[in-house]
Design a protein around this motif. Structure first.
Motif, PDB file in Angstrom:
ATOM      1  N   ARG A  76     -12.001   5.444   1.068  1.00 46.61           N
ATOM      2  CA  ARG A  76     -12.297   5.821   2.471  1.00 46.61           C
ATOM      3  C   ARG A  76     -11.687   5.020   3.562  1.00 46.61           C
ATOM      4  O   ARG A  76     -11.277   5.575   4.508  1.00 46.61           O
ATOM      5  N   THR A  77     -11.543   3.803   3.275  1.00 42.08           N
ATOM      6  CA  THR A  77     -10.871   2.899   4.111  1.00 42.08           C
ATOM      7  C   THR A  77      -9.428   2.964   4.174  1.00 42.08           C
ATOM      8  O   THR A  77      -8.913   2.899   5.492  1.00 42.08           O
ATOM      9  N   VAL A  78      -8.781   3.031   3.107  1.00 41.45           N
ATOM     10  CA  VAL A  78      -7.360   2.978   3.378  1.00 41.45           C
ATOM     11  C   VAL A  78      -6.507   4.244   3.127  1.00 41.45           C
ATOM     12  O   VAL A  78      -5.229   4.279   3.539  1.00 41.45           O
ATOM     13  N   CYS A  79      -7.158   5.268   2.617  1.00 41.09           N
ATOM     14  CA  CYS A  79      -6.555   6.550   2.216  1.00 41.09           C
ATOM     15  C   CYS A  79      -6.297   7.216   3.681  1.00 41.09           C
ATOM     16  O   CYS A  79      -6.912   7.625   4.453  1.00 41.09           O
ATOM     17  N   GLY A  80      -4.725   7.806   3.955  1.00 43.34           N
ATOM     18  CA  GLY A  80      -4.349   8.206   5.178  1.00 43.34           C
ATOM     19  C   GLY A  80      -3.942   9.476   5.045  1.00 43.34           C
ATOM     20  O   GLY A  80      -4.060  10.318   3.593  1.00 43.34           O
ATOM     21  N   PRO A  81      -3.211  10.339   5.713  1.00 41.41           N
ATOM     22  CA  PRO A  81      -2.884  11.757   5.739  1.00 41.41           C
ATOM     23  C   PRO A  81      -2.030  12.060   4.538  1.00 41.41           C
ATOM     24  O   PRO A  81      -2.007  12.835   3.975  1.00 41.41           O
ATOM     25  N   ALA A  82      -1.191  10.674   4.037  1.00 41.66           N
ATOM     26  CA  ALA A  82      -0.200  11.392   3.275  1.00 41.66           C
ATOM     27  C   ALA A  82      -1.053  11.247   1.741  1.00 41.66           C
ATOM     28  O   ALA A  82      -0.364  11.625   0.633  1.00 41.66           O
ATOM     29  N   GLY A  83      -2.105  10.694   1.569  1.00 41.42           N
ATOM     30  CA  GLY A  83      -2.964  10.672   0.517  1.00 41.42           C
ATOM     31  C   GLY A  83      -2.773   9.505  -0.174  1.00 41.42           C
ATOM     32  O   GLY A  83      -2.168   8.340   0.316  1.00 41.42           O
ATOM     33  N   CYS A  84      -3.306   9.392  -1.431  1.00 37.98           N
ATOM     34  CA  CYS A  84      -3.656   8.185  -2.317  1.00 37.98           C
ATOM     35  C   CYS A  84      -3.378   8.166  -3.645  1.00 37.98           C
ATOM     36  O   CYS A  84      -3.906   9.174  -4.458  1.00 37.98           O
ATOM     37  N   LEU A  85      -2.736   7.222  -4.315  1.00 38.69           N
ATOM     38  CA  LEU A  85      -2.403   7.387  -5.589  1.00 38.69           C
ATOM     39  C   LEU A  85      -3.281   6.329  -6.354  1.00 38.69           C
ATOM     40  O   LEU A  85      -3.039   5.154  -6.162  1.00 38.69           O
ATOM     41  N   LEU A  86      -4.172   6.544  -7.170  1.00 34.27           N
ATOM     42  CA  LEU A  86      -4.763   5.329  -7.989  1.00 34.27           C
ATOM     43  C   LEU A  86      -4.143   5.227  -9.355  1.00 34.27           C
ATOM     44  O   LEU A  86      -3.918   6.032 -10.084  1.00 34.27           O
ATOM     45  N   VAL A  87      -3.622   3.671  -9.645  1.00 35.59           N
ATOM     46  CA  VAL A  87      -3.188   3.534 -10.892  1.00 35.59           C
ATOM     47  C   VAL A  87      -4.225   2.730 -11.597  1.00 35.59           C
ATOM     48  O   VAL A  87      -4.288   1.666 -11.371  1.00 35.59           O
ATOM     49  N   VAL A  88      -4.529   3.367 -12.861  1.00 32.77           N
ATOM     50  CA  VAL A  88      -5.651   2.613 -13.606  1.00 32.77           C
ATOM     51  C   VAL A  88      -5.314   2.594 -14.996  1.00 32.77           C
ATOM     52  O   VAL A  88      -4.622   3.335 -15.692  1.00 32.77           O
ATOM     53  N   THR A 128     -13.139 -10.028   7.633  1.00 33.08           N
ATOM     54  CA  THR A 128     -13.361  -8.972   6.721  1.00 33.08           C
ATOM     55  C   THR A 128     -13.103  -7.657   7.535  1.00 33.08           C
ATOM     56  O   THR A 128     -13.015  -7.809   8.914  1.00 33.08           O
ATOM     57  N   VAL A 129     -12.815  -6.721   6.854  1.00 35.71           N
ATOM     58  CA  VAL A 129     -12.763  -5.406   7.391  1.00 35.71           C
ATOM     59  C   VAL A 129     -13.691  -4.481   7.080  1.00 35.71           C
ATOM     60  O   VAL A 129     -14.007  -4.439   5.854  1.00 35.71           O
ATOM     61  N   PRO A 130     -14.123  -3.916   7.905  1.00 34.02           N
ATOM     62  CA  PRO A 130     -15.311  -3.039   7.614  1.00 34.02           C
ATOM     63  C   PRO A 130     -15.010  -1.733   6.692  1.00 34.02           C
ATOM     64  O   PRO A 130     -14.099  -1.145   6.816  1.00 34.02           O
ATOM     65  N   VAL A 131     -16.057  -1.563   6.004  1.00 34.24           N
ATOM     66  CA  VAL A 131     -15.904  -0.160   4.934  1.00 34.24           C
ATOM     67  C   VAL A 131     -16.059   0.865   6.171  1.00 34.24           C
ATOM     68  O   VAL A 131     -16.558   1.044   6.960  1.00 34.24           O
ATOM     69  N   ALA A 132     -15.008   1.939   5.830  1.00 35.12           N
ATOM     70  CA  ALA A 132     -15.132   3.162   6.221  1.00 35.12           C
ATOM     71  C   ALA A 132     -16.473   3.881   5.942  1.00 35.12           C
ATOM     72  O   ALA A 132     -16.565   4.152   4.841  1.00 35.12           O
ATOM     73  N   PRO A 133     -17.045   4.541   6.973  1.00 35.46           N
ATOM     74  CA  PRO A 133     -18.021   5.279   6.512  1.00 35.46           C
ATOM     75  C   PRO A 133     -17.936   6.632   5.729  1.00 35.46           C
ATOM     76  O   PRO A 133     -16.851   6.984   6.015  1.00 35.46           O
ATOM     77  N   SER A 159     -15.144  -3.628 -15.330  1.00 37.71           N
ATOM     78  CA  SER A 159     -14.607  -2.735 -14.382  1.00 37.71           C
ATOM     79  C   SER A 159     -15.502  -2.610 -12.939  1.00 37.71           C
ATOM     80  O   SER A 159     -16.615  -2.977 -13.050  1.00 37.71           O
ATOM     81  N   PRO A 160     -14.670  -2.727 -11.912  1.00 36.72           N
ATOM     82  CA  PRO A 160     -15.376  -2.507 -10.714  1.00 36.72           C
ATOM     83  C   PRO A 160     -16.313  -1.181 -10.387  1.00 36.72           C
ATOM     84  O   PRO A 160     -16.297  -0.182 -11.272  1.00 36.72           O
ATOM     85  N   SER A 161     -17.298  -1.387  -9.610  1.00 37.40           N
ATOM     86  CA  SER A 161     -18.172  -0.067  -9.431  1.00 37.40           C
ATOM     87  C   SER A 161     -17.337   1.164  -8.848  1.00 37.40           C
ATOM     88  O   SER A 161     -16.290   0.952  -8.161  1.00 37.40           O
ATOM     89  N   SER A 162     -17.872   2.310  -9.060  1.00 39.25           N
ATOM     90  CA  SER A 162     -17.348   3.424  -8.545  1.00 39.25           C
ATOM     91  C   SER A 162     -17.588   3.229  -6.969  1.00 39.25           C
ATOM     92  O   SER A 162     -16.693   4.004  -6.140  1.00 39.25           O
ATOM     93  N   GLN A 163     -18.636   2.935  -6.229  1.00 37.75           N
ATOM     94  CA  GLN A 163     -18.906   2.652  -4.798  1.00 37.75           C
ATOM     95  C   GLN A 163     -17.714   1.746  -4.299  1.00 37.75           C
ATOM     96  O   GLN A 163     -17.154   2.151  -3.082  1.00 37.75           O
ATOM     97  N   ALA A 164     -17.165   0.588  -5.013  1.00 35.44           N
ATOM     98  CA  ALA A 164     -16.201   0.122  -4.558  1.00 35.44           C
ATOM     99  C   ALA A 164     -14.896   0.607  -4.253  1.00 35.44           C
ATOM    100  O   ALA A 164     -14.297   0.482  -3.389  1.00 35.44           O
ATOM    101  N   VAL A 165     -14.686   1.233  -5.412  1.00 40.12           N
ATOM    102  CA  VAL A 165     -13.336   2.254  -5.405  1.00 40.12           C
ATOM    103  C   VAL A 165     -13.452   3.047  -4.304  1.00 40.12           C
ATOM    104  O   VAL A 165     -12.612   3.394  -3.652  1.00 40.12           O
ATOM    105  N   LEU A 166     -14.553   3.980  -4.068  1.00 37.33           N
ATOM    106  CA  LEU A 166     -14.716   4.871  -3.237  1.00 37.33           C
ATOM    107  C   LEU A 166     -14.638   4.244  -1.677  1.00 37.33           C
ATOM    108  O   LEU A 166     -14.192   4.763  -0.945  1.00 37.33           O
ATOM    109  N   ASP A 167     -15.444   3.298  -1.681  1.00 33.89           N
ATOM    110  CA  ASP A 167     -15.221   2.499  -0.264  1.00 33.89           C
ATOM    111  C   ASP A 167     -13.605   2.135   0.170  1.00 33.89           C
ATOM    112  O   ASP A 167     -13.417   2.407   1.350  1.00 33.89           O
ATOM    113  N   THR A 168     -13.078   1.806  -0.893  1.00 35.31           N
ATOM    114  CA  THR A 168     -11.564   1.443  -0.709  1.00 35.31           C
ATOM    115  C   THR A 168     -10.944   2.770  -0.390  1.00 35.31           C
ATOM    116  O   THR A 168     -10.077   2.762   0.843  1.00 35.31           O
TER     117      THR A 168
END
Length: 571
Positions: free
Chosen positions: A97-109, A358-363, A86-95
């Motif tokens: 933070r970087t791509v989630c916009g106003p409409a929200g995000c769905l994780l499919v796991v 590369t694209v920088p990680v959103a802080p 499994s990827p780390s929770s930090q990798a998922v969290l940084d993703t």
């Protein structure tokens, strides 16, 4: 002499780095997230501004899943772990933070404990930071934990290639402008309407590993996952018609497709997925055989997807997936996409074959960006600080007892794990915002995320993030916050009361808190729950690998730790 499997790699320690560079050379419309094995759409910024984004991922070794399904009308980002890890929770969290916009995000796991927990940790932290996040868990393997096999198992069905149908439905719904709730509803409905089962003619071998002879000449395994684990049964290899009929019969038994209207034939989409080492000829023969079996059973096959979609390295064999469809779901499957691994899709033209930057990680959002929801009087903050300190010191003092208990029913690291987390919180406690309960929980979760490994660490992180979000909605309502925390831990971790986990202490405590009982009664309920685990059958965690007679009389160490911490706070 040790014999290693032959593979076209440079070094077993470099397979991920080399593979990701190759993916970007082959698909220059993908960017890699800085510091992580994460790939995102090149236009991720504009996507996140006008539609729900879809994030998925899991272990590597399943290519083209999951990066091959990034594209318009499908997945926005793929978070990849190590091979079968499994990827780390930090990798998922940084993703997030970087791509989630106003409409929200769905994780499919996919329904594997590591994926559920690490994506869950990230989801809760992202929600506590103000992101609109939902998560759908897909487990459609009809070979395990289905029908008569369920009994008391809590793990559920494995996620297999049927997850890709859920990706496509969710991605098309998002591209059409649906809200996050609407996208989640369609994804959940698709996940509940799909069944898969696999057959393997050979095992797979990790890079740098030794080949296995588990499957002998003339043998196959049926009902297997995608991580090289043994199938549910070993049997002689039979004809493609016979093998596909066996898989289809089980899928229809466990996950029967429903007709769209009374008197109509059920309609389905069929996927025949290469597990990695089967020839294209075998795939098409298998597709024909599976189609034939479905038609014979009175099922109308509206679409057939044949190819290499979700593999298990070089394993020879196939996974058959059947998705129930109606007119809307069929439209979602037919909707255009630029994802390279989805059938009948061409690459976006005009892109050069060069490794994209590369694209920088959103802080992470700074404290200054979020005005305080509630600031308690200094005296109340100091009382909270003393309670947190008491809980941490209790956990430090319990290291020896927890270690002894865990050596008998687990891997022996429980005491050290809780001690590390407690010491880290103690070190940072003087600077923590004890007068702002939501921020206190959020920062404590960040500390736990950094230093406390294993399932216990992830569960505590989820709980603290859930409490932070709850306290932002209902400031200083600790009773509701505790209930929300326990609900989150149960959802993402999959355990419930009676499974012999730390939740057996926390669920009774949350129940007493919700009922308005005194804090001392809340702590007593946790202690009683922890003691009760000594007589419970082991249904979750590493204890589930043991017989009940091996665990009888020994309380669960995680439950003991949770009860002791609550006793120090509330007792």
């Amino acid at each position: 002499m040790t014999t290693y499997a032959k593979k076209l790699i440079n070094h077993s320690d470099k397979v991920l780095e080399d593979m990701f560079e190759g993916i970007q050379l082959s698909h220059p419309n993908l960017l890699r997230l800085e510091k992580h094995n994460v790939l995102v759409r090149k236009d991720y910024r504009s996507v996140g501004q006008h539609q729900v984004v879809i994030i998925t991922g899991g272990g590597s070794g399943h290519e083209p899943a999951h990066a091959g399904f990034i594209g318009e009308g499908l997945v926005t980002a793929s978070v990849c772990g190590g091979v079968f890890a499994s990827p780390s929770s930090q990798a998922v969290l940084d993703t997030l933070r970087t791509v989630c916009g106003p409409a929200g995000c769905l994780l499919v796991v996919k329904n594997y404990t590591g994926d559920r927990i690490n994506f869950g940790v990230a989801a809760e932290q992202a929600k506590s930071e103000g992101h609109n996040v939902a998560m759908v868990i897909v487990g459609e393997d009809v070979a395990v934990n289905a029908g008569e096999e369920v009994q008391n198992a809590i793990t559920g069905r494995r996620g297999l290639s049927g997850t890709l149908f859920v990706h496509k439905v969710a991605g098309a719904a998002a591209a059409s402008g649906c809200s996050l709730e609407e996208v989640r509803a369609e994804a959940e409905a698709a996940a509940a309407s799909v069944g898969s089962m696999g057959v393997a003619l050979s095992t797979c071998t990790l890079p740098g590993g030794r080949p296995s002879d588990r499957i002998g000449p003339g043998e196959c395994e049926v009902g297997l996952g995608i991580h090289g684990e043994p199938g549910r049964a070993k049997q002689p290899v039979r004809s493609a018609d016979e093998m596909m009929a066996q898989l289809v019969e089980r899928i229809l038994e466990v996950q029967p497709p429903r007709p769209a209207s009374a008197g109509a034939r059920p309609r389905v989409a069929l996927m025949v997925n290469n597990l990695g080492g089967s020839s294209v000829m075998e795939l098409y023969i298998s597709a024909r055989s599976a189609h034939k079996a479905l038609t014979r059973a009175g099922v109308e096959v509206a679409r057939v997807y044949t190819g290499t979609f979700m593999t298990s390295l070089e394993m020879a064999g196939v996974t058959v997936t059947v998705l129930s469809i109606d007119s809307l779901r069929l439209a979602r499957l037919d909707a255009p996409t630029t994802a390279p691994a989805w059938p009948r899709v061409a690459l976006e033209p005009g892109l050069s074959s060069a490794v994209s930057p590369t694209v920088p990680v959103a802080p992470a959002p700074s404290a200054a960006e979020k005005p305080p929801v509630m600031v308690l009087p200094e005296s109340e903050g100091e009382a909270i600080r003393r309670k947190v300190e008491a809980a941490c010191r209790t956990l430090v003092s319990l290291e020896g007892r927890l270690e002894e208990l865990d050596r008998r029913v687990g891997d022996g690291d429980c005491g050290a794990t809780f001690r590390r987390a407690a010491e880290a919180v103690l070190a940072k406690l003087p600077a923590m915002p004890v007068v702002e309960p939501d921020r206190l929980c959020s920062e404590a979760g960040g500390v736990v995320r950094e230093v406390m490994g294993g399932t216990s660490g992830a569960i505590l992180d989820i709980m603290l993030s859930s409490m932070a979000a709850s306290l932002r909605d209902k400031p200083n309502d600790w009773r509701t916050a505790i209930s929300r925390a326990v609900e989150g831990a149960s959802f993402y971790g999959g355990a419930r009361e009676g499974c012999r986990t730390m939740l057996d202490a926390l669920i009774p405590a949350a129940r007493e808190a919700a009922a308005g009982k005194t804090l001392a009664q809340v702590a007593a309920a946790a202690e009683a729950g922890a003691e009760a685990t000594a007589a419970m059958p082991p249904l979750a965690g590493r204890s589930s690998y043991l017989r009940q007679e091996d665990t009888d009389g020994i309380p669960d160490p995680g439950a003991v730790a949770a009860a002791a911490a609550l006793q120090a706070i509330y007792g």
